[in-house]
Design a protein around this motif. Structure first.
Motif, PDB file in Angstrom:
ATOM      1  N   MET A 184       0.925  -1.221   0.068  1.00  0.00           N
ATOM      2  CA  MET A 184      -0.034   0.046   0.107  1.00  0.00           C
ATOM      3  C   MET A 184       0.970   1.201   0.010  1.00  0.00           C
ATOM      4  O   MET A 184       0.579   2.077  -0.734  1.00  0.00           O
ATOM      5  CB  MET A 184      -1.020  -0.032   1.159  1.00  0.00           C
ATOM      6  N   HIS A 185       1.961   1.258   0.841  1.00  0.00           N
ATOM      7  CA  HIS A 185       2.784   2.497   0.845  1.00  0.00           C
ATOM      8  C   HIS A 185       3.443   2.816  -0.541  1.00  0.00           C
ATOM      9  O   HIS A 185       3.529   3.911  -0.843  1.00  0.00           O
ATOM     10  CB  HIS A 185       3.921   2.104   2.009  1.00  0.00           C
ATOM     11  N   SER A 186       3.851   1.714  -1.107  1.00  0.00           N
ATOM     12  CA  SER A 186       4.521   1.729  -2.430  1.00  0.00           C
ATOM     13  C   SER A 186       3.687   2.390  -3.377  1.00  0.00           C
ATOM     14  O   SER A 186       3.924   3.281  -4.017  1.00  0.00           O
ATOM     15  CB  SER A 186       5.018   0.547  -2.985  1.00  0.00           C
ATOM     16  N   ILE A 187       2.274   1.823  -3.317  1.00  0.00           N
ATOM     17  CA  ILE A 187       1.578   2.650  -4.324  1.00  0.00           C
ATOM     18  C   ILE A 187       0.802   3.962  -4.208  1.00  0.00           C
ATOM     19  O   ILE A 187       0.893   4.636  -5.021  1.00  0.00           O
ATOM     20  CB  ILE A 187       0.058   1.630  -4.271  1.00  0.00           C
ATOM     21  N   ILE A 188       0.845   4.320  -2.798  1.00  0.00           N
ATOM     22  CA  ILE A 188       0.828   5.650  -2.501  1.00  0.00           C
ATOM     23  C   ILE A 188       1.662   6.659  -2.894  1.00  0.00           C
ATOM     24  O   ILE A 188       1.438   7.678  -3.347  1.00  0.00           O
ATOM     25  CB  ILE A 188       0.122   5.912  -0.802  1.00  0.00           C
ATOM     26  N   CYS A 189       2.720   6.135  -2.679  1.00  0.00           N
ATOM     27  CA  CYS A 189       4.049   6.978  -3.114  1.00  0.00           C
ATOM     28  C   CYS A 189       4.040   7.168  -4.595  1.00  0.00           C
ATOM     29  O   CYS A 189       4.282   8.455  -5.116  1.00  0.00           O
ATOM     30  CB  CYS A 189       5.455   6.353  -2.752  1.00  0.00           C
ATOM     31  N   ILE A 190       3.403   6.164  -5.463  1.00  0.00           N
ATOM     32  CA  ILE A 190       3.701   6.491  -6.701  1.00  0.00           C
ATOM     33  C   ILE A 190       2.464   7.358  -7.223  1.00  0.00           C
ATOM     34  O   ILE A 190       2.707   8.070  -7.919  1.00  0.00           O
ATOM     35  CB  ILE A 190       3.594   4.973  -7.576  1.00  0.00           C
ATOM     36  N   VAL A 191       1.310   7.063  -6.463  1.00  0.00           N
ATOM     37  CA  VAL A 191       0.081   8.009  -6.822  1.00  0.00           C
ATOM     38  C   VAL A 191       0.310   9.454  -6.564  1.00  0.00           C
ATOM     39  O   VAL A 191      -0.076  10.471  -7.228  1.00  0.00           O
ATOM     40  CB  VAL A 191      -0.913   7.510  -6.124  1.00  0.00           C
ATOM     41  N   LEU A 192       0.992   9.803  -5.200  1.00  0.00           N
ATOM     42  CA  LEU A 192       1.319  10.916  -4.914  1.00  0.00           C
ATOM     43  C   LEU A 192       2.252  11.600  -5.977  1.00  0.00           C
ATOM     44  O   LEU A 192       2.167  13.036  -6.300  1.00  0.00           O
ATOM     45  CB  LEU A 192       1.810  11.181  -3.544  1.00  0.00           C
ATOM     46  N   GLY A 193       3.106  10.888  -6.377  1.00  0.00           N
ATOM     47  CA  GLY A 193       4.099  11.491  -7.200  1.00  0.00           C
ATOM     48  C   GLY A 193       3.520  11.638  -8.643  1.00  0.00           C
ATOM     49  O   GLY A 193       3.908  12.719  -9.274  1.00  0.00           O
ATOM     50  N   ARG A 194       2.666  11.029  -9.070  1.00  0.00           N
ATOM     51  CA  ARG A 194       1.906  10.978 -10.314  1.00  0.00           C
ATOM     52  C   ARG A 194       0.909  12.355 -10.206  1.00  0.00           C
ATOM     53  O   ARG A 194       0.952  13.222 -11.374  1.00  0.00           O
ATOM     54  CB  ARG A 194       0.859   9.861 -10.486  1.00  0.00           C
ATOM     55  N   VAL A 195       0.172  12.233  -9.106  1.00  0.00           N
ATOM     56  CA  VAL A 195      -0.462  13.766  -8.652  1.00  0.00           C
ATOM     57  C   VAL A 195       0.254  15.056  -8.943  1.00  0.00           C
ATOM     58  O   VAL A 195      -0.110  15.980  -9.699  1.00  0.00           O
ATOM     59  CB  VAL A 195      -1.337  13.398  -7.567  1.00  0.00           C
ATOM     60  N   ASP A 196       1.451  15.039  -8.123  1.00  0.00           N
ATOM     61  CA  ASP A 196       2.162  16.111  -8.360  1.00  0.00           C
ATOM     62  C   ASP A 196       2.599  16.498  -9.676  1.00  0.00           C
ATOM     63  O   ASP A 196       2.726  17.616 -10.082  1.00  0.00           O
ATOM     64  CB  ASP A 196       3.314  15.773  -7.176  1.00  0.00           C
TER      65      ASP A 196
END
Length: 580
Positions: A373-385
């Motif tokens: 989950m943590h890895s998915i969230i980090c990718i998502v946050l980077g994608r949003v930014d």
């Protein structure tokens, strides 16, 4: 046959009355032919007969805002509230003001509230709540009471010029310039009106019998009544949630009808978010989940790919900065949260699980899932930014992030990323606290049996070491979760209203304070061990606690003020060590 011997015609059902068509009502609670054909719930709301009383006791006064109306001195066990209080006058202007808050309050963005026609009904009645049908009136009262958590109206916060209050729902200037004490004072001042309106909503709900009559309106009212209980201080909250139980019971009856009328992917994504919130609330309170696997499949199904498959998909598309992939993983990701919350309660933290030593297999499974989950969230946050780099939102006018109406892609993307962060931190901290608790209690459980202690001392020592290692792994995830939470809060609009999150924010504020205390104790000099990034995170958590204090008096309790003081002391100590 004489007229007197003819069977008396039954009153028309609510559905037929709303459509202004002839109703062939059936006796003994059978649905009328029209409702039976369309698969609708056939209910008939009784209406008073005969001449109206000359001097009726209206439930509200609409002609005066200042003059209060005395409520009958009735004692009722309604959440510990006494109805022997004065009810504020609900002018039509105030009621309309309360309905303006819908787009700013996350709990009012619920599908049942957003799709109801309660606002349309009130507009047709010029916002006179007392003219609504009983069950519609309950929903209106629930929305009005919920709105008082964010309201800046003089009826709620008073009109004393010496006590500052916002001028609008998006008054960034007030929240930026007012002191913490002034913002917290707003939460204390609003509680008198909030408690009176909540008591009235509870009384109206019992009188209308919304618990036993399933309908979209009644389910929405039960949901909001439960939410009204969640913004109270943690030490006074109760584990019993009768309104949430009724809410879920209604949904199980209504959901098949929603599917027969057409249940879209958007509806499934919205329900996945609210089921996630319900699961995390149970996890925070360490109580059994009210939602089942079947509920998830019915409302937010079908069963999605595994978290590992989702991570692999995101990694393959890492070069694509588009947000398209983000929208596709929102529902599947949120679907997994109640599943993990169920494992956490049933196998690790629940009352039955605590009767036995902790299951290492269950803890390892949770750690593995949380790591993915943590890895998915980090990718998502980077994608949003990356996708929103250079995209200018309108911070002074944008609505609450939970209003996903498609008018602001930036707000929608940040809302999705915040929901992912909130799901992670809602699981990792309860798991860490449970491992802390078990490290002490499991040892005590073994020491209470001297024979087992002699026979298996070496094995127990090895198990203690393994569990300590697992706890350290979860601690690392919790530290990372705290950083994600601070970033998630900074991604929200500068003004937002999340009173139901008070318990979660408070628990994390204590975690931040405990971590700062532990870091300080390891120092051998007088300098602060906190980095500038750490202090920025503490600032964010302090601000979030104060914002929850604007919506209720929770942050003004001794426990809330103490954790605020601890955090601010660490911030000041760090600045002093930097010479600022």
């Amino acid at each position: 046959m004489s007229d007197s011997s003819k069977p008396k015609k039954l009153p028309a059902c609510d559905q037929c009355k709303a459509r202004r068509v002839m109703c062939h009502s059936r006796p003994n609670g059978e649905p009328c032919p029209r409702c039976a054909e369309k698969g609708l719930i056939c209910l008939t709301t009784p209406l008073p007969r005969g001449r109206p009383r000359k001097n009726p006791d209206p439930p509200f006064r609409t002609e005066s805002l200042v003059e209060p109306v005395p409520v009958p001195n009735v004692k009722a066990n309604l959440g510990g509230l006494s109805l022997a209080q004065e009810l504020p006058g609900l002018t039509t202007e105030f009621v309309a003001h309360c309905f303006d808050v819908i787009v700013y309050a996350p709990q009012l963005a619920h599908p049942l509230v957003m799709t109801s026609d309660i606002h349309k009904k009130l507009k047709a009645l010029s916002y006179q709540v007392n003219l609504l049908q009983p069950q519609s009136r309950v929903l209106a009262l629930c929305i009005i009471c919920t709105a008082t958590r964010a309201s800046f109206h003089p009826l709620v916060l008073g009109s004393d010029p010496n006590k500052p209050r916002p001028e609008s729902f998006t008054d960034v200037r007030f929240f930026a310039n007012a002191s913490n004490a002034e913002i917290l004072d707003c939460g204390v001042r609003r509680m008198r009106v909030f408690n009176i309106l909540r008591a009235q909503a509870l009384m109206a709900a019992w009188e209308a019998g919304i618990v036993v009559q399933p309908s979209n309106e009644n389910a929405a009212s039960c949901y909001l009544l439960d939410q009204l209980d969640q913004g109270s201080p943690a030490e006074t909250s109760t584990a019993a949630r009768p309104w949430a139980t009724a809410y879920m019971s209604h949904i199980r009856i209504l959901a098949p009808l929603w599917h027969s009328a057409g249940f879209t992917a958007t509806s499934a994504a919205e329900w996945a978010g609210f089921l996630m919130g319900e699961a995390l609330l149970s996890t925070r309170n360490r109580t059994a989940l009210l939602i089942t696997w079947q509920d998830q499949m019915l409302l937010s199904g079908p069963e999605p790919p595994t978290l590992e498959s989702m991570l692999a998909s995101l990694e393959k598309a890492s070069s694509n900065p588009s947000l398209t992939l983000l929208w596709g993983i929102v529902r599947p990701f949120l679907f997994h949260i109640p599943v993990l919350a169920r494992i956490l309660y049933e196998d690790i933290a629940g009352d039955y699980a605590r009767l036995s030593p902790i299951s290492e297999a269950a803890v390892i499974k949770m750690i593995s899932s949380l790591t993915v989950m943590h890895s998915i969230i980090c990718i998502v946050l980077g994608r949003v930014d990356a996708a929103l780099a250079g995209v200018a939102d309108s911070p002074l006018t944008q609505s609450a992030v939970t209003t996903l109406d498609g008018t602001n892609v930036g707000s929608a993307a940040r809302a999705a990323s915040y929901a992912a962060v909130f799901s992670f931190i809602g699981l990792v901290l309860p798991l860490y606290r449970e491992l802390e608790y078990r490290e002490v209690t499991d040892l005590g459980l073994r020491q209470s049996n001297a024979e087992d202690l002699r026979m298996g001392d070496a094995a127990d020592t090895r198990k203690d070491q393994r569990l300590r290692l697992l706890r350290l792994q979860v601690h690392g995830l919790a530290v990372n979760g705290g950083k994600l939470l601070a970033k998630g809060f900074r991604n929200l609009p500068s003004v937002h209203y999340t009173p139901a999150h008070w318990g979660t924010v408070f628990d994390w504020a204590r975690f931040f304070a405990d971590e700062a205390d532990a870091a300080l104790q390891t120092q051998f000099d007088s300098s602060s061990p906190l980095s500038e990034e750490d202090v920025a995170d503490l600032h964010t958590i302090v601000r979030e606690l104060v914002l929850t204090g604007y919506t209720s008096d929770a942050a003004s309790t001794p426990a809330g003020l103490l954790v605020l003081e601890r955090l601010e002391q660490h911030i000041q100590r760090a600045k002093a060590s930097w010479g600022r």
